[in-house]
Design a protein around this motif. Structure first.
Motif, mmCIF file in Angstrom:
data_model
loop_
_atom_site.group_PDB
_atom_site.id
_atom_site.type_symbol
_atom_site.label_atom_id
_atom_site.label_comp_id
_atom_site.label_asym_id
_atom_site.label_seq_id
_atom_site.Cartn_x
_atom_site.Cartn_y
_atom_site.Cartn_z
ATOM 1 N N ARG A 98 0.838 -1.195 0.000
ATOM 2 C CA ARG A 98 0.000 0.000 0.000
ATOM 3 C C ARG A 98 0.878 1.253 0.000
ATOM 4 O O ARG A 98 1.762 1.388 0.851
ATOM 5 C CB ARG A 98 -0.868 0.032 1.257
ATOM 6 N N ALA A 128 8.823 7.834 3.317
ATOM 7 C CA ALA A 128 9.926 8.304 2.483
ATOM 8 C C ALA A 128 10.614 9.490 3.128
ATOM 9 O O ALA A 128 9.998 10.249 3.881
ATOM 10 C CB ALA A 128 9.387 8.703 1.104
ATOM 11 N N SER A 129 11.894 9.640 2.830
ATOM 12 C CA SER A 129 12.604 10.811 3.347
ATOM 13 C C SER A 129 12.150 12.050 2.579
ATOM 14 O O SER A 129 11.711 11.960 1.432
ATOM 15 C CB SER A 129 14.113 10.612 3.204
ATOM 16 N N ASP A 130 12.259 13.177 3.213
ATOM 17 C CA ASP A 130 11.861 14.434 2.602
ATOM 18 C C ASP A 130 12.989 14.935 1.700
ATOM 19 O O ASP A 130 14.134 14.995 2.141
ATOM 20 C CB ASP A 130 11.601 15.444 3.740
ATOM 21 N N PRO A 131 12.678 15.273 0.436
ATOM 22 C CA PRO A 131 13.746 15.755 -0.454
ATOM 23 C C PRO A 131 14.496 16.953 0.143
ATOM 24 O O PRO A 131 15.688 17.127 -0.110
ATOM 25 C CB PRO A 131 12.999 16.179 -1.718
ATOM 26 N N ASP A 132 13.801 17.750 0.961
ATOM 27 C CA ASP A 132 14.459 18.907 1.574
ATOM 28 C C ASP A 132 15.512 18.498 2.596
ATOM 29 O O ASP A 132 16.363 19.289 2.982
ATOM 30 C CB ASP A 132 13.419 19.820 2.244
ATOM 31 N N ARG A 136 13.992 28.984 -4.678
ATOM 32 C CA ARG A 136 13.628 27.609 -5.017
ATOM 33 C C ARG A 136 13.491 27.462 -6.525
ATOM 34 O O ARG A 136 13.885 26.440 -7.101
ATOM 35 C CB ARG A 136 12.304 27.209 -4.339
ATOM 36 N N LYS A 158 8.069 14.204 -4.913
ATOM 37 C CA LYS A 158 8.065 14.981 -3.677
ATOM 38 C C LYS A 158 8.971 16.210 -3.737
ATOM 39 O O LYS A 158 9.017 16.997 -2.799
ATOM 40 C CB LYS A 158 8.476 14.087 -2.489
ATOM 41 N N ASP A 159 9.675 16.361 -4.850
ATOM 42 C CA ASP A 159 10.545 17.538 -4.996
ATOM 43 C C ASP A 159 9.710 18.800 -5.184
ATOM 44 O O ASP A 159 8.620 18.750 -5.753
ATOM 45 C CB ASP A 159 11.454 17.386 -6.230
ATOM 46 N N TRP A 160 10.281 19.915 -4.783
ATOM 47 C CA TRP A 160 9.611 21.181 -5.048
ATOM 48 C C TRP A 160 9.606 21.439 -6.542
ATOM 49 O O TRP A 160 10.584 21.133 -7.240
ATOM 50 C CB TRP A 160 10.339 22.325 -4.334
#
Lengths: 93, 338
Positions: free
Chosen positions: A54, A60-64, B32, B49-51
């Motif tokens: 699911r 997931a890790s945050d791209p930031d 950004r 998930k990238d900006w």
């Protein structure tokens, strides 16, 4: 009726290899997710095994955060064998 | 996550009468935006998930969902011939091809969903007529020869469009395109093979092949979208690497590789102005009837209404399958809970 939940599909392309992410399918339950995954992603002998998970269960890790998570490795080249100089006449090392 | 609006004025190959540069807007954080532009310029892939700038998200949502709709509607002209395929071999091939188109639609819907628009919204936009799909599927398939012609020309044009999209800047779209391109090659080759059979058959069969070629040639050239000077979003899409080549560049490539294939079959390209141009190393070809193209884009294609009606009917008459699956899951869940 709103969309069925989303499932991520992982396919093992042949024995000995890891399952790899292929895409996703919508399905009301795991069994139908597997069937849809089979029809959608393995029409040409792409795999010998399927996983469905699911999507909402994947964390997931945050791209930031990519910088603080992964950049510290960049200045630790001594973790790689190529960092070390070994004279040419020394063999098998 | 920013809210997505589902814009519908465009077409898979970037048809729009909107002003040239998409408003990036003062709302976007300049830092950004600069970082994003640098990543794209360095050929990095952008992931869900990238900006990303709102206009990038919007353009991609529109392009990918319209591409998905095209795959789904694309099943209809060919499905029309499954029961009448001239041999079991051709029937098995056609079934496999139509199933592939469904698969391609699914890969693409999945990719579009990662941008934040639900599957339900996209299907609804298709069925309500809000969303566009490729103009080519609003032409009818009148004889069996149309099936080979579609495989050879329509899938050939699609490949020409899709190969560069394997390097498009949005990761999920690029990955979907890799899978699609791998499968699309079978589509084109089976079409050309079947066309060869007709071209080498009886005079009547050869005539059928020529007739189908005459009807599909120009609509296939239109698949690349309006000429570059009337394709206002091309510049922005190229800059963001959503698109890697312009409409006219791709169209020229298609003509250059397809004309010799037609000659090999002994078919005549229905264009009196077609001529090899030694200096440019490509063919010059006649003016495309853009009035026809824009009319089809507006929904005036010969079978536009029929296509959407067929889609809606399929969706509605199969609702019971979706409901049964949902009821089964609800029952199972209740049992587990008890």
């Amino acid at each position: 009726m709103s969309d069925w939940p989303l499932w991520e599909v992982f396919v093992r392309s042949k024995g000995g290899l890891a399952h790899r992410h292929f895409g996703s399918v919508h399905a009301p339950d795991a069994e139908i997710a597997l069937r849809h995954a089979r029809d959608t992603y393995t029409r040409r002998m792409e795999g010998v095994s399927l996983w469905v998970v699911r999507s909402s269960d994947i964390v997931a890790s945050d791209p930031d955060d990519a910088g603080q998570l992964f950049e510290p490795a960049a200045d630790k080249v001594y973790r790689h064998p190529t960092f070390y100089e070994i004279p040419d006449e020394v063999k098998h090392i | 996550m920013p809210v997505n609006r589902y814009l519908t004025s465009m077409y898979t190959t970037e048809l729009s009468k909107q002003p040239n540069v998409q408003p990036i807007g003062p709302a976007e954080d300049p830092e950004r935006l600069a970082a994003f532009e640098a990543r794209v310029a360095a050929d990095e892939f952008i992931e869900p998930k990238d900006w990303m700038p709102e206009a990038y998200r919007r353009t991609l949502t529109r392009q990918i969902s319209q591409h998905a709709h095209s795959e789904i509607v694309g099943m209809l002209p060919e499905g029309n011939w499954i029961t009448r395929a001239p041999s079991l071999r051709r029937k098995a091939i056609l079934l496999a091809k139509v199933q592939d188109e469904a698969g391609h639609g699914l890969y693409l819907y999945c990719a579009a969903e990662t941008l934040g628009t639900s599957r339900e919204e996209m299907i609804e936009a298709l069925h309500s007529g809000k969303a566009k799909y490729s103009t080519i599927f609003n032409y009818p398939t009148l004889t069996w020869a149309d099936i080979p012609a579609i495989g050879w020309l329509v899938d050939g044009a699609a490949i020409m469009n899709q190969v560069p999209l394997q390097r498009t800047s949005y990761g999920p779209y690029a990955r979907a395109m890799v899978r699609v391109c791998k499968e699309e090659s079978f589509h084109q080759r089976q079409g050309y093979e079947a066309m060869t059979s007709l071209a080498n058959g009886t005079p009547e069969q050869k005539q059928m092949a020529q007739d189908a070629f005459n009807r599909w040639w120009w609509p296939s050239l239109m698949m690349f979208g309006p000429p570059d000077e009337n394709s206002p979003n091309t510049a922005q899409s190229l800059r963001w690497r959503i698109k890697r080549e312009t409409n006219d560049e791709l169209r020229q490539k298609f003509v250059d590789i397809t004309v010799p294939q037609a000659e090999f079959l002994g078919l005549t390209v229905p264009d009196p102005d077609l001529q090899w141009n030694e200096a440019k190393g490509g063919y010059d070809f006649g003016e495309i009837d853009w009035d026809e193209f824009y009319a089809v884009v507006r929904g005036e294609g010969p079978v536009a209404r029929e296509r959407i009606t067929a889609r809606r009917e399929a969706w509605e008459s199969n609702a019971w399958v979706r409901e049964a699956a949902a009821a089964h899951e609800a029952k199972r869940r209740a049992k587990v809970a008890a």
